[in-house]
Design a protein around this motif. Structure first.
Motif, PDB file in Angstrom:
ATOM      1  N   PRO A 142       4.293   9.873  -3.313  1.00 36.07           N
ATOM      2  CA  PRO A 142       4.127   8.455  -3.811  1.00 36.07           C
ATOM      3  C   PRO A 142       4.881   7.352  -2.844  1.00 36.07           C
ATOM      4  O   PRO A 142       6.243   7.943  -2.492  1.00 36.07           O
ATOM      5  N   ASN A 143       4.639   6.117  -2.919  1.00 33.30           N
ATOM      6  CA  ASN A 143       5.289   4.940  -2.567  1.00 33.30           C
ATOM      7  C   ASN A 143       5.361   5.247  -0.777  1.00 33.30           C
ATOM      8  O   ASN A 143       6.181   4.629  -0.149  1.00 33.30           O
ATOM      9  N   ARG A 144       4.670   6.313  -0.245  1.00 33.73           N
ATOM     10  CA  ARG A 144       4.566   6.265   1.246  1.00 33.73           C
ATOM     11  C   ARG A 144       3.253   5.770   1.534  1.00 33.73           C
ATOM     12  O   ARG A 144       2.232   6.240   0.905  1.00 33.73           O
ATOM     13  N   GLY A 145       3.279   5.296   2.471  1.00 26.79           N
ATOM     14  CA  GLY A 145       1.721   4.951   3.055  1.00 26.79           C
ATOM     15  C   GLY A 145       1.921   4.749   4.650  1.00 26.79           C
ATOM     16  O   GLY A 145       2.718   4.587   5.384  1.00 26.79           O
ATOM     17  N   ILE A 146       0.355   4.686   4.885  1.00 24.29           N
ATOM     18  CA  ILE A 146       0.226   4.760   6.580  1.00 24.29           C
ATOM     19  C   ILE A 146      -1.105   3.841   6.862  1.00 24.29           C
ATOM     20  O   ILE A 146      -1.905   3.596   5.828  1.00 24.29           O
ATOM     21  N   GLU A 197       3.712   3.756   9.529  1.00 20.72           N
ATOM     22  CA  GLU A 197       4.228   4.471   8.348  1.00 20.72           C
ATOM     23  C   GLU A 197       5.431   3.889   7.613  1.00 20.72           C
ATOM     24  O   GLU A 197       6.273   3.637   8.284  1.00 20.72           O
ATOM     25  N   VAL A 198       5.381   3.576   6.480  1.00 23.79           N
ATOM     26  CA  VAL A 198       6.255   3.054   5.324  1.00 23.79           C
ATOM     27  C   VAL A 198       6.700   3.819   4.000  1.00 23.79           C
ATOM     28  O   VAL A 198       5.921   4.508   3.609  1.00 23.79           O
ATOM     29  N   GLU A 199       7.832   3.412   3.590  1.00 28.37           N
ATOM     30  CA  GLU A 199       8.108   3.972   2.360  1.00 28.37           C
ATOM     31  C   GLU A 199       8.498   2.581   1.633  1.00 28.37           C
ATOM     32  O   GLU A 199       9.374   1.662   2.298  1.00 28.37           O
ATOM     33  N   VAL A 200       7.875   2.389   0.592  1.00 26.68           N
ATOM     34  CA  VAL A 200       8.270   1.035  -0.347  1.00 26.68           C
ATOM     35  C   VAL A 200       9.045   1.466  -1.453  1.00 26.68           C
ATOM     36  O   VAL A 200       8.745   2.353  -2.097  1.00 26.68           O
ATOM     37  N   ASP A 201      10.024   0.859  -1.758  1.00 26.47           N
ATOM     38  CA  ASP A 201      10.794   0.956  -2.956  1.00 26.47           C
ATOM     39  C   ASP A 201      10.153   0.123  -3.878  1.00 26.47           C
ATOM     40  O   ASP A 201      10.268  -1.021  -3.965  1.00 26.47           O
ATOM     41  N   PRO A 202       9.597   0.864  -5.215  1.00 26.57           N
ATOM     42  CA  PRO A 202       8.668  -0.118  -6.002  1.00 26.57           C
ATOM     43  C   PRO A 202       9.577  -1.129  -6.791  1.00 26.57           C
ATOM     44  O   PRO A 202       8.870  -1.934  -7.449  1.00 26.57           O
ATOM     45  N   GLU A 203      10.907  -0.687  -6.988  1.00 23.05           N
ATOM     46  CA  GLU A 203      11.465  -1.731  -7.603  1.00 23.05           C
ATOM     47  C   GLU A 203      12.148  -2.896  -7.013  1.00 23.05           C
ATOM     48  O   GLU A 203      11.706  -4.069  -7.581  1.00 23.05           O
ATOM     49  N   SER A 251      -1.188  -2.835   5.927  1.00 23.74           N
ATOM     50  CA  SER A 251      -2.231  -2.019   5.261  1.00 23.74           C
ATOM     51  C   SER A 251      -1.452  -0.481   4.889  1.00 23.74           C
ATOM     52  O   SER A 251      -1.774   0.109   3.742  1.00 23.74           O
ATOM     53  N   ALA A 252      -0.220  -0.226   5.501  1.00 24.55           N
ATOM     54  CA  ALA A 252       0.626   0.783   5.160  1.00 24.55           C
ATOM     55  C   ALA A 252       1.144   0.471   3.833  1.00 24.55           C
ATOM     56  O   ALA A 252       1.193   1.458   2.865  1.00 24.55           O
ATOM     57  N   VAL A 253       1.747  -0.601   3.632  1.00 20.97           N
ATOM     58  CA  VAL A 253       2.300  -1.361   2.543  1.00 20.97           C
ATOM     59  C   VAL A 253       1.221  -0.873   1.213  1.00 20.97           C
ATOM     60  O   VAL A 253       1.539  -0.455   0.134  1.00 20.97           O
ATOM     61  N   GLY A 254       0.127  -1.409   1.491  1.00 27.55           N
ATOM     62  CA  GLY A 254      -1.103  -1.624   0.704  1.00 27.55           C
ATOM     63  C   GLY A 254      -1.356   0.077   0.267  1.00 27.55           C
ATOM     64  O   GLY A 254      -1.542   0.317  -1.022  1.00 27.55           O
ATOM     65  N   ASN A 255      -1.263   0.751   1.281  1.00 28.61           N
ATOM     66  CA  ASN A 255      -1.517   2.151   1.092  1.00 28.61           C
ATOM     67  C   ASN A 255      -0.556   2.875   0.139  1.00 28.61           C
ATOM     68  O   ASN A 255      -0.888   3.745  -0.754  1.00 28.61           O
ATOM     69  N   ALA A 256       0.571   2.573   0.277  1.00 27.96           N
ATOM     70  CA  ALA A 256       1.771   3.071  -0.464  1.00 27.96           C
ATOM     71  C   ALA A 256       1.865   2.739  -1.771  1.00 27.96           C
ATOM     72  O   ALA A 256       2.109   3.617  -2.709  1.00 27.96           O
ATOM     73  N   ILE A 257       1.443   1.582  -2.138  1.00 29.26           N
ATOM     74  CA  ILE A 257       1.570   0.981  -3.483  1.00 29.26           C
ATOM     75  C   ILE A 257       0.261   0.788  -4.249  1.00 29.26           C
ATOM     76  O   ILE A 257       0.223   0.159  -5.478  1.00 29.26           O
ATOM     77  N   GLY A 258      -0.872   0.965  -3.693  1.00 25.15           N
ATOM     78  CA  GLY A 258      -2.193   0.903  -3.907  1.00 25.15           C
ATOM     79  C   GLY A 258      -2.401  -0.590  -4.599  1.00 25.15           C
ATOM     80  O   GLY A 258      -2.919  -0.888  -5.203  1.00 25.15           O
ATOM     81  N   LYS A 259      -2.020  -1.625  -3.394  1.00 22.12           N
ATOM     82  CA  LYS A 259      -2.254  -3.044  -3.823  1.00 22.12           C
ATOM     83  C   LYS A 259      -3.135  -3.447  -2.571  1.00 22.12           C
ATOM     84  O   LYS A 259      -2.847  -3.020  -1.549  1.00 22.12           O
ATOM     85  N   THR A 318       6.942 -10.254   1.151  1.00 22.66           N
ATOM     86  CA  THR A 318       8.308 -10.329   0.616  1.00 22.66           C
ATOM     87  C   THR A 318       8.322  -9.132  -0.469  1.00 22.66           C
ATOM     88  O   THR A 318       7.264  -8.734  -1.091  1.00 22.66           O
ATOM     89  N   GLY A 319       9.446  -8.750  -0.682  1.00 22.91           N
ATOM     90  CA  GLY A 319       9.878  -8.007  -2.243  1.00 22.91           C
ATOM     91  C   GLY A 319       9.046  -8.583  -3.128  1.00 22.91           C
ATOM     92  O   GLY A 319       8.441  -7.948  -4.043  1.00 22.91           O
ATOM     93  N   ALA A 320       9.142  -9.696  -3.272  1.00 24.78           N
ATOM     94  CA  ALA A 320       8.396 -10.536  -4.621  1.00 24.78           C
ATOM     95  C   ALA A 320       7.069 -10.428  -4.483  1.00 24.78           C
ATOM     96  O   ALA A 320       6.360  -9.962  -5.649  1.00 24.78           O
ATOM     97  N   GLN A 321       6.493 -10.528  -3.394  1.00 23.07           N
ATOM     98  CA  GLN A 321       5.064  -9.880  -3.325  1.00 23.07           C
ATOM     99  C   GLN A 321       4.433  -8.655  -3.818  1.00 23.07           C
ATOM    100  O   GLN A 321       3.673  -8.429  -4.430  1.00 23.07           O
ATOM    101  N   ILE A 322       5.323  -7.730  -3.134  1.00 21.77           N
ATOM    102  CA  ILE A 322       5.134  -6.359  -3.359  1.00 21.77           C
ATOM    103  C   ILE A 322       5.243  -6.132  -4.558  1.00 21.77           C
ATOM    104  O   ILE A 322       4.489  -4.926  -5.156  1.00 21.77           O
TER     105      ILE A 322
END
Lengths: 750, 163
Positions: free
Chosen positions: A432-436, A618-624, A727-735, A743-747
């Motif tokens: 979870p929260n990882r994407g490529i 490949e990314v990791e996103v902090d969902p908070e 694309s990786a961020v979208g893949n990580a957070i399903g968005k 930006t963090g605000a958008q994510i």
């Protein structure tokens, strides 16, 4: 591929010693006896009529030597002459109207910077503020304030292409989707602020050392606006501390003001922009909204594509009149389209000027196109790589707008990054929260389209024999840091058969070097490279004749290789080239032995070559917090044959830096036309801490048009990065990501 | 005006400066040593980094008067006679610059980092130059240059990469 001895070597740069010792001279490092410092007064208002300018108090300040306003100029506008006078919309000093915060109103020359600053404060300007518009939406409204008399509706330039039958393409499509994407402004932020030193001598000759990517444009623009013959202007290229398109428009206000102030005072005048001026009053990447509609067959082939791009042009055209065309051109890459319809609308606003920046329209439209490719793949249940490979252009393809792909393929790049990144093992299998994600692009090597009818030559070069047997390249090509000086010297050495140390270089000096249009549109390796190669080949032919006379051997039996001259069948006659070349020089009594070269591209509308790139992140996103951590960055770009792999890698790594900045951090923030972050403290570019390791997957092809098979790498490599990260961020957070910056605000927005 | 004494690259200078003059202005304009660059004038980019009593400072933020009596090293003071400092050589060999405008500051920060810690980890290298912005290289070849310089300096008896 042929085997070469100098081409393909990781040679250190020719300007290394100058740069690591601090001895290299940039425009702001020069001083001359009697030199004055210039400063420019700028508009504090986004849109206003100038009612009155009173410079008398400033002129009386001790130490002030001259003050100029629009009234002291010929009132000649400048810009890109190719599209006619109406597109030349900029005065170097405002005549009666200012159109953005930062527009130039007056300039001062004084004995030092402190006095010049003080004098600016003593210039009284009375403005009548006019209503202003700060977005294309506002500017396009009926009844909106009009920014330029020549441009009703605030349309800077509108471009339409209609290629193939797009209606039928959509009618035949199995699936159609339409999305809207938006992208933002980016500052070039070269480490060297714009600077110049101008000197008008008693004979009326103007010499200027300036931080530019386009010395010949500057020369012609100065001649035009100062009412002088072009040959009375001499532009000398100092070292350039980065440009990225921000020093590529041609003349900027600083060069004009320094020149005119020098003319008025009879003394050399230097102007160095502050960092704030660079942010506010030079140029930026266009913010663009892209409405993109694409129709595909059941198996994912693109049958129709329709795009509308709306560009926030800011107050003037600059090179922005080209950007609006390029957005449409570049949507023809890197995929085969069944049909294509494009409308580009560049809109004047009272914002800072948008123009060319590294990638020049491609990063914005490729972001949109790539994000939509992901969604099309998802809609069709295809793998994101599969749909891209299926549609990707390859050698032999001709695009709807006439681009002939003569080397390389997108597929090769995709396969290279997929393998190196472990795409198959990772996509859909990460915690979870990882994407490529992947991004792709295509880019051209140098515009053949003549932007400047006043400069009808693309690139020419001279290679001549020196008295010590070395050879001298005289090239107008502009190395603004990217490294073409070294590459051109490698080309000379390779072509003649010399060692790198046998080649010397005279950089652009418009009195001495033949014309080269400059450093933009990824053109120096292709254009200056081919011109240089042809000049070197010409000199070689002449040298072989001379050697044949000197050695009393048949010219066909003589070979020059690695700095030595060989005579076929007589190994004992092998001699160092330098010794023989020196002897030739003496025999000719110093009569110059000169090789001449030029390059004229085969197609005057399109480009000599096209390259492809792909990028996996490949990314990791902090969902908070929305913080994005880059875990792995794999980049490839088909640059044809790498003339210098060290330089190619530098371009790829630098592209990652600049594109990551644009994607995640950098944004020219405006409030009612005012740049809110005109410093490195507020406008953050990635530091060493933010830079992820970059893995390069090498793809080399052999382009038939490029010198020794080379193509561009400086711009195309930047384009796939933003979509791969998004694309990786979208893949990580399903968005689904529609807009930049990420930006963090958008994510974290629900 | 105030008279100050600066030792720059081992040479004593005595200059008259206005109280608001920065060290950077004195180095570049009074003393005509233009190797040190001004990228922002606000201490944000690191292009003007020099050594003051062995520590890195942004010379655009230091008033010349504050530097009175201090020992300053600039990029011009790194090479000895014809011989480059190993950091300089390493930046050339490894492509650690493109436009070169950040390079003098980058090299000075590297020097302080390696003087303080001859064997930095990759993370320490990143941190060591995090005050120096580069717009061209993406820092990758700068990291390579610093890693190679570290090895060259360790291999030499005098810590300068020579015999």
């Amino acid at each position: 591929m042929g085997q070469y001895s100098i081409v393909g070597q990781r040679l250190p740069r020719t300007d290394g010693l100058a740069k690591v010792t601090g001895q290299g001279m940039y425009a702001g490092d020069f001083t001359m006896p009697g030199m004055l410092r210039g400063k420019i007064l700028r508009s504090p208002l986004p849109h206003a009529r100038i009612l009155r300018v009173d410079t008398s108090r400033a002129e009386r300040l001790p130490g002030v030597k001259a003050v100029i306003t629009g009234r002291d100029t010929l009132g000649v506008k400048f810009g890109a002459p190719r599209f006619g006078p109406k597109h030349m919309d900029e005065h170097a000093l405002a005549m009666d109207r200012v159109r953005y915060i930062g527009d130039e109103v007056a300039a001062v020359a004084a004995i030092d910077e402190d006095v010049a600053e003080e004098a600016l404060r003593l210039i009284d300007v009375e403005y009548e503020e006019l209503p202003a518009v700060f977005s294309p939406d506002e500017a396009l409204l009926p009844g909106a304030p009009q920014i330029h008399a020549h441009a009703p509706g605030n349309i800077s330039r509108r471009i339409v292409f209609d290629l193939g039958d797009v209606e039928k393409g959509f009618a035949d499509s199995y699936h159609i989707r339409e999305d809207r994407f938006s992208t933002h402004g980016q500052a070039h932020a070269p480490m060297e602020p714009h600077a110049c030193l101008a000197h008008f001598d008693a004979s009326g000759k103007l010499t200027i050392w300036t931080s530019t990517q386009v010395p010949y444009y500057v020369k012609n623009d100065l001649a035009l606006t100062l009412g002088m013959p072009a040959t009375a202007v001499r532009v000398i290229l100092p070292l350039i501390g980065g440009g990225f398109g921000g020093k590529a428009d041609g003349m900027y206000a600083l060069e004009f003001c320094a020149a005119l102030l020098s003319k008025k005072t009879g003394r050399p005048v230097q102007i160095v922009y502050s960092r704030e001026e660079v942010f506010v009053a030079t140029r930026r990447r266009h913010p663009i909204t892209i409405q993109l509609k694409t129709g595909v067959s059941k198996d994912g082939a693109i049958l129709a594509r329709q795009a509308k791009c709306v560009l926030d042009g800011g107050a003037y055209n600059g090179l922005g009149v080209v950007t609006v065309v390029l957005c449409g051109y570049l949507l023809n890459l890197p995929y085969r389209l069944g049909s294509f319809k494009y409308e580009g609308l560049r809109v004047y606003t009272n914002n800072p000027i948008s123009a060319a920046m590294r990638g020049h329209g491609a990063p914005q439209v490729h972001f949109a196109s790539e994000m939509q490719m992901d969604r099309l793949a998802e809609d069709l249940g295809m793998d994101p790589l599969e749909i891209r490979i299926k549609n990707g252009l390859r050698t032999g393809d001709v695009t709807l707008n006439g681009f002939h792909i003569n080397s390389g393929s997108l597929e090769e790049c995709i396969r290279a990054v997929a393998e190196k990144s472990g795409w198959q093992e990772k996509r859909g299998k990460l915690p979870p929260n990882r994407g490529i994600g992947i991004g792709c692009s295509g880019f051209y090597s140098g515009a053949s389209y003549r932007l400047r009818p006043d400069l009808p030559v693309y690139s020419a070069a001279i290679v001549k024999l020196n008295e010590d047997g070395s050879v001298q390249l005289l090239s107008g090509a502009t190395d603004s840091g990217q490294g073409c000086d070294t590459l051109l010297m490698q080309i000379v050495a390779e072509e003649i058969g010399l060692s790198f140390a046998d080649v010397r270089l005279t950089r652009a000096d418009t009195d001495i070097t033949p014309v080269d249009l400059g450093n933009f549109s990824s053109r120096e390796t292709m254009y200056a490279g081919n011109a240089t190669r042809s000049a070197a080949a010409d000199l070689k032919q002449k040298l072989l004749v001379e050697l044949s006379n000197l050695l009393e051997a048949n010219a066909d039996d003589i070979e020059i290789r690695e700095g030595k001259v060989f005579v076929k069948g007589s190994a004992d006659r092998t001699k160092p080239f330098r010794d023989l070349a020196h002897a030739i020089y003496l025999r000719r009594l110093g009569k110059p032995l000169v090789g001449e070269g030029t390059y004229d591209p085969p197609d005057k509308i399109n480009y000599p070559a096209y390259g492809f790139g792909a990028h996996v992140t490949e990314v990791e996103v902090d969902p908070e917090s929305g913080e994005v951590t880059l875990l792995d960055v794999v980049s490839t770009h088909d640059c044809g044959r790498a003339i210098n792999p060290l330089a190619v890698e530098g371009q790829l790594e630098g592209s990652v830096h600049m594109a990551l900045g644009w994607t995640l951090m950098e944004d020219v923030t405006l409030e009612e036309g005012r740049v809110m972050n005109p410093s490195f403290l507020d406008y953050k570019i990635p530091t060493a801490l933010e830079m992820p390791p970059v893995t390069i997957a090498h793809v080399e092809t052999d382009d038939p048009e490029g010198p020794f098979g080379a193509k561009e790498v400086g711009e195309g490599a930047l384009c796939p990065i933003a979509p791969s990260v998004a694309s990786a961020v979208g893949n990580a957070i399903g968005k689904k990501i529609d807009c930049l910056p990420l930006t963090g605000a958008q994510i974290t927005r629900k | 005006m105030k008279s100050i004494k600066l030792e720059i690259n081992g040479v004593q200078h005595e200059v008259e400066v206005a109280p608001w003059r920065t060290l950077l202005e004195v180095i570049r304009e009074e003393l005509q040593m233009t190797g040190t660059k001004e990228g922002c004038g606000l201490g944000e980019c690191g292009a003007c980094s020099v050594l003051m009593d062995g520590k890195t400072v942004n010379s655009c933020l230091v008033l010349a008067a504050e530097a009175n009596g201090k020992r300053i090293t600039t990029i011009e003071g790194l090479a000895q006679a014809e011989r480059l400092h190993p950091i300089q050589q390493s930046f050339i060999d490894n492509g650690g610059f493109q436009c070169g405008f950040c390079t003098p500051g980058m090299i000075m920060s590297t020097k302080v980092m390696l003087d303080d810690n001859p064997n930095p980890t990759d993370d320490e290298i990143k941190k060591g130059i995090s005050g120096n912005l580069c717009r061209c290289t993406g820092y990758a070849k700068i990291f390579d240059s610093i890693r190679a310089a570290k090895v060259a300096m360790a291999a030499s008896s005098d810590g300068r990469g020579g015999a």
